[in-house]
Design a protein around this motif. Structure first.
Motif, PDB file in Angstrom:
ATOM      1  N   ASN A 189       0.819  -1.217   0.000  1.00 39.02           N
ATOM      2  CA  ASN A 189       0.000   0.000   0.000  1.00 39.02           C
ATOM      3  C   ASN A 189       0.857   1.273   0.000  1.00 39.02           C
ATOM      4  N   ALA A 190       2.019   1.200  -0.672  1.00 41.42           N
ATOM      5  CA  ALA A 190       2.908   2.360  -0.694  1.00 41.42           C
ATOM      6  C   ALA A 190       2.307   3.515  -1.485  1.00 41.42           C
ATOM      7  N   PHE A 191       1.633   3.230  -2.614  1.00 49.03           N
ATOM      8  CA  PHE A 191       1.084   4.299  -3.440  1.00 49.03           C
ATOM      9  C   PHE A 191       0.061   5.127  -2.660  1.00 49.03           C
ATOM     10  N   GLU A 192      -0.821   4.445  -1.936  1.00 49.89           N
ATOM     11  CA  GLU A 192      -1.843   5.149  -1.166  1.00 49.89           C
ATOM     12  C   GLU A 192      -1.206   6.042  -0.099  1.00 49.89           C
ATOM     13  N   ARG A 193      -0.221   5.503   0.621  1.00 49.51           N
ATOM     14  CA  ARG A 193       0.407   6.268   1.702  1.00 49.51           C
ATOM     15  C   ARG A 193       1.183   7.464   1.158  1.00 49.51           C
ATOM     16  N   LEU A 194       1.923   7.248   0.076  1.00 51.54           N
ATOM     17  CA  LEU A 194       2.737   8.340  -0.475  1.00 51.54           C
ATOM     18  C   LEU A 194       1.861   9.454  -1.044  1.00 51.54           C
ATOM     19  N   LEU A 195       0.784   9.093  -1.729  1.00 51.43           N
ATOM     20  CA  LEU A 195      -0.106  10.123  -2.272  1.00 51.43           C
ATOM     21  C   LEU A 195      -0.810  10.889  -1.154  1.00 51.43           C
ATOM     22  N   ASP A 196      -1.133  10.190  -0.070  1.00 51.65           N
ATOM     23  CA  ASP A 196      -1.728  10.888   1.074  1.00 51.65           C
ATOM     24  C   ASP A 196      -0.746  11.889   1.678  1.00 51.65           C
ATOM     25  N   ILE A 197       0.523  11.477   1.801  1.00 52.10           N
ATOM     26  CA  ILE A 197       1.537  12.384   2.361  1.00 52.10           C
ATOM     27  C   ILE A 197       1.711  13.600   1.458  1.00 52.10           C
ATOM     28  N   ILE A 198       1.737  13.365   0.132  1.00 53.57           N
ATOM     29  CA  ILE A 198       1.898  14.486  -0.814  1.00 53.57           C
ATOM     30  C   ILE A 198       0.742  15.466  -0.658  1.00 53.57           C
TER      31      ILE A 198
END
Length: 925
Positions: A189-198
């Motif tokens: 679930n890296a994509f979800e977490r990284l987009l949330d951080i951005i």
């Protein structure tokens, strides 16, 4: 403690120990001290020496420091010193300047939580440093560790920003050049977490954390098709659109925002890169158009105040989003710049490309955008060429064609090259536009007649302009006339072109001119290969003789090879985007390298072929074309028969349904006739009784008798019609069965034609074998002649023996050729018989068509007769109703006269009684 004072810089009498000796003493102290305080001071001293004596501390103290991490992990202060020391050993000088926060100044002033965070930071930075220096080994250890990657991924969800940010840096190093780890991280679930951080950090307006997230996303997606597909299927492309929402005021962009937006654009390009599989790229392009991402990028493209490097990268990104996608290309063609009057975005971009004052990288980006717009876009190619034609030129507006012509003939060599390459892409793989461009006429000067665009290009070429200009024009001409015999004829029609090319090729020029010579050789070779021999002075054979006399075949082939041997050729062949270090190195176009690779071998063979071989090859080509035409005709015939079979099936189905309806109608008519019979019998009985009971009504009964006689005649007529309808129905059933059998015959015909097609394919394969065998025989003959020449000059006996073996081999090949020729004749006979069968089948098909027409006529007649029968039945029912009314009125009159009249119920009961008495009499008998 005096010992540590000496180590840390205090003055002592006697000679000072060296760094290695001091480190050795400290290591011994760490290993032998029983007090935690002594070990802590020793490790702190090692830390202070680790920056200056990295190698010595690393070789002598590494094992002791690792032991400290294991045995003294309950003391956070000594752990911090040990981690700092290990970090200083592993990192280089640049990393030391940005090293982790130390614990010596804060260890005694911070609480337990802060100290724990410092330890975590040191540990993460130590692991990051290990990955930078020993990446492959550390990646392997983490990969085989159970839940190793998953635990590191938990750092992204940590509520403490310091830990999360250090985790981002660690994952950046961990995911470099390791597809297995990249996949694991993506599915954690890296994509979800990284987009949330951005999003939380402000997207493009965010700080360094956004940059770190984007770098990690690039690591996960670049050259990883599995992660790219996961990113697309997870609808994460749609979440990228808000990144590119810019306002009207674009002044004063911070350096961090420029960096962030640049990385975001790179992320989009990774998803639609030309190196990806075509299917994946097309799917991402479709998603970007549907979610509005392409529209948002075009908004940035036309906005004002956007920094130059962001504008350049946006142009490159839009280029790859529309490349090869017809829908996206059509949308891009409809985009207008916010000017007065509005101009198409393509025109505005081309104005920048041919403007020598614009930055070089921006002009390259515009050229790439134009190339991507025309890539596999015949509609767009036609629109660009149409702006050059006389019938569509608008003097009041600037068109793409006018800008390209202006750049093609300007004084700037880079504009010449870019315009030539752009125009070549408008002709790429498009024969129609190549022929249309021959109509373009240019006005050179007042008082002189206009010249064609083709002629003007050759005129500039012969004037000896800069190398870059000549290379661009030669690439345009080669692309233009390749695979276009009409353009070749136009080019050869100018009597000066061929002498100019031969003169250029035959001269011995410098290194810079070799590429021009090679391109001239390519252009002349195309004139030979695609020559239709329509000009008597420049047929294929005469051009080859000219090359042999003026240049020499070997010299011509050598000059042709200068193109692929050029150092910039291989660089341009690697990827479609034109990326050059300087304008002077901008010589080759990516699509042109494909054309050279395709034509070089064919031109070499065409130059070396003799006239006899060419004639044979032409005959073979004609034969193959004839067979292709025959096969095409058979395929068209099969398609027609398929359509006819389908139509006949539909007709049979329609007739079957009509037959069922007719059978239903006949059944109803039979039922109605039976009802009429019953009513007739009832009336007969009633009339008979009326005659017996009343004599005064004889005249009236006579009238009824006449009416009944008429009814009998009508009933008989109905029976005849019913019989006729049944016979017609039987005929239709027989006709349907005949049509079904003929459909089966047509299907068998189709199967036979497929077999004929396969036989023709085998015949073509045999012909190719014959050609290859003929080539071998010709080669053997050449070798035999060479050996004979050597034998006359006194060649050794062993070479003569080799000639004898070659002669035997040639005889064997000739025998094989004879056998193949026999097979070819046999197949020709089979093809002839198949043609005769085809004629018979066509006759059968004509018969079927006529039968269908007759059937349709009979069907119409039958429908008319059914309608008439229905009408007659209705009339009969009306007549019976009238008759019944008359009988009823007569009964009323009889009753009024005092006569006894039986009702129908009494009559039925009396009939039943009579029937029962007759049955009893029969039983007694």
């Amino acid at each position: 403690m005096n010992f540590f004072r000496g180590v840390m810089g205090g003055q002592a009498a006697g000679p000072q120990p060296s760094g290695a000796e001091t480190i050795q003493k400290l290591c011994d102290r760490v290993a032998s001290s029983t007090l935690l305080e002594d070990r802590r001071d020793a490790v702190r001293a090692l830390k202070s020496l680790s920056k200056k004596y990295r190698m010595e501390v690393g070789t002598q103290a590494m094992d002791h420091l690792i032991n400290i991490l294991q045995t003294d992990r309950s003391d956070s202060e000594i752990l911090g010193y040990a981690l700092d020391t290990l970090y200083n050993i592993i990192c280089n000088d640049e990393e030391e300047e940005q090293g982790p926060g130390t614990c010596d100044s804060a260890a005694h002033s911070v609480g337990g939580t802060e100290l724990f965070l410092l330890l975590w930071q040191d540990l993460l930075k130590l692991l990051t440093a290990l990955l930078k220096n020993q990446g492959v080994q550390v990646q392997g250890i983490i990969l085989v560790s159970p839940m190793g990657v998953s635990r590191l991924m938990d750092l992204l969800a940590d509520s403490r920003e310091v830990i999360r940010n250090d985790g981002l840096l660690l994952l950046q190093q961990l995911t470099k050049s390791n597809a297995a780890i990249q996949k694991i991280v993506a599915f954690e679930n890296a994509f979800e977490r990284l987009l949330d951080i951005i999003t939380e950090e402000g997207s493009s307006d965010g700080g360094i954390v956004v940059e770190d997230c984007l770098l990690l996303l690039l690591n996960l997606l670049k050259n990883n098709s599995s992660n790219q597909n996961f990113f697309k299927e997870g609808s994460y492309i749609q979440r990228m659109k808000p990144w590119f929402e810019v306002g009207d005021d674009n002044s004063g962009w911070s350096a961090q925002k420029v960096t962030n937006l640049h990385l975001m654009l790179q992320l989009v390009r990774v998803m639609v890169s030309p190196v990806n599989s075509p299917g994946a790229t097309a799917s991402c392009q479709k998603s970007m158009y549907q979610c509005g991402l392409l529209q948002q990028l075009c908004t940035i493209l036309m906005a004002t105040g956007v920094p130059a490097d962001i504008l350049t990268e946006t142009i490159n990104t839009v280029s790859e989003v529309i490349r090869g996608s017809q829908v996206n290309q059509d949308y891009f063609a409809s985009v207008n710049a916010p000017s007065n009057p509005p101009r198409p975005a393509i025109v505005v971009l081309l104005m920048s490309m041919v403007n020598e004052r614009q930055p070089f990288v921006l002009r390259c980006a515009v050229l790439y955008c134009f190339q991507c717009f025309l890539y596999k876009n015949q509609k767009g190619q036609g629109e660009i060429v149409a702006t050059l034609l006389p019938s569509t030129i608008d003097a009041n507006s600037i068109s793409a064609g006018q800008l390209l012509c202006g750049g093609l003939f300007s004084a700037d060599s880079l504009s010449n090259w870019c315009a030539a390459v752009a125009l070549a892409h408008a002709l790429q793989d498009n024969l129609t536009q190549k022929e249309q461009l021959l109509r373009v006429q240019l006005a050179t000067s007042l008082g002189k007649p206009p010249v064609s665009l083709l002629q003007q290009c050759t005129n500039i070429l012969s004037q000896g302009s800069k190398v870059q200009t000549r290379v661009g024009l030669l690439m345009l001409l080669c692309t233009w006339i390749s695979n276009c015999p009409i353009a070749v004829t136009h080019f050869l029609h100018n009597q000066e072109n061929v002498p100019f090319l031969t003169a250029q090729i035959s001269e011995n020029l410098g290194e810079d001119e070799r590429l021009v010579q090679g391109l001239c050789a390519l252009l002349l070779g195309i004139c030979i290969y695609y020559n239709d021999n329509s000009l008597e002075n420049y047929t294929k054979e005469k051009l080859k003789q000219l090359i042999e006399k003026r240049i020499g075949k070997e010299n011509f082939v050598e000059k042709l090879g200068f193109i692929t041997k050029h150092e910039l050729y291989s660089r341009a062949a690697q990827k479609p985007q034109p990326v050059f270090p300087s304008p002077e190195q901008m010589l080759f176009d990516h699509e042109f390298t494909k054309l050279v690779k395709e034509l070089e071998g064919m031109i070499t063979k065409a130059v070396h072929k003799s006239s006899e071989e060419e004639k044979k090859e032409e005959e073979v080509k004609k034969t193959l074309e004839q067979h292709d035409n025959i096969v095409t005709q058979y395929k068209e015939l099969i398609r027609e028969q398929d359509a006819q079979i389908q139509e006949l099936k539909e007709q049979v189905s329609s007739m079957a349904s009509q037959t069922e309806q007719m059978q239903t109608t006949i059944t109803q008519q039979v039922s109605q006739i039976q009802q009429h019979k019953d009513q007739y019998n009832i009336l007969k009985l009633k009339l008979g009784k009326d005659n017996q009971s009343q004599g005064d009504g004889s005249q009236m009964n006579g009238l009824q008798t006449e009416e009944l006689t008429q009814l009998r005649e009508e009933m008989e007529e109905l029976r005849k019609q019913h019989t006729l309808l049944q016979s017609q129905l039987g005929d239709k059933d027989a006709l349907i069965n005949t049509l079904v059998s003929r459909c089966l015959c047509t299907a068998l015909t189709r199967l036979f034609l497929l077999l004929v097609d396969r036989l023709l394919q085998e015949l073509e394969a045999l012909r190719s074998q014959v050609q290859s065998q003929s080539a071998e025989i010709n080669q053997m003959k050449t070798e035999r002649q060479e050996l004979l020449r050597r034998a006359e000059a006194g060649v050794k006996i062993m070479q003569i023996g080799h000639f004898i073996s070659n002669a035997a081999k040639m005889a064997e090949l000739e025998s094989r050729l004879a056998a193949l020729t026999t097979d070819t004749e046999r197949l020709k006979g089979e093809a002839k018989s198949s043609s005769e069968s085809r004629a018979e089948l066509e006759q059968q098909l004509a018969s079927v068509n006529s039968t269908v027409a007759i059937l349709q006529t009979e069907k119409a007649k039958l429908q008319t007769e059914v309608q008439e029968s229905k009408k007659e039945q209705d009339d009969l029912l009306m007549l019976l109703a009238d008759q019944d009314q008359k009988i009823h009125s007569l009964k009323q009159k009889l009753k009024e006269l005092g006569e006894t009249v039986d009702d129908e119920d009494d009559l039925d009961a009396r009939d039943q009684t009579d029937d029962d008495e007759e049955e009893e009499d029969d039983d007694e008998d």
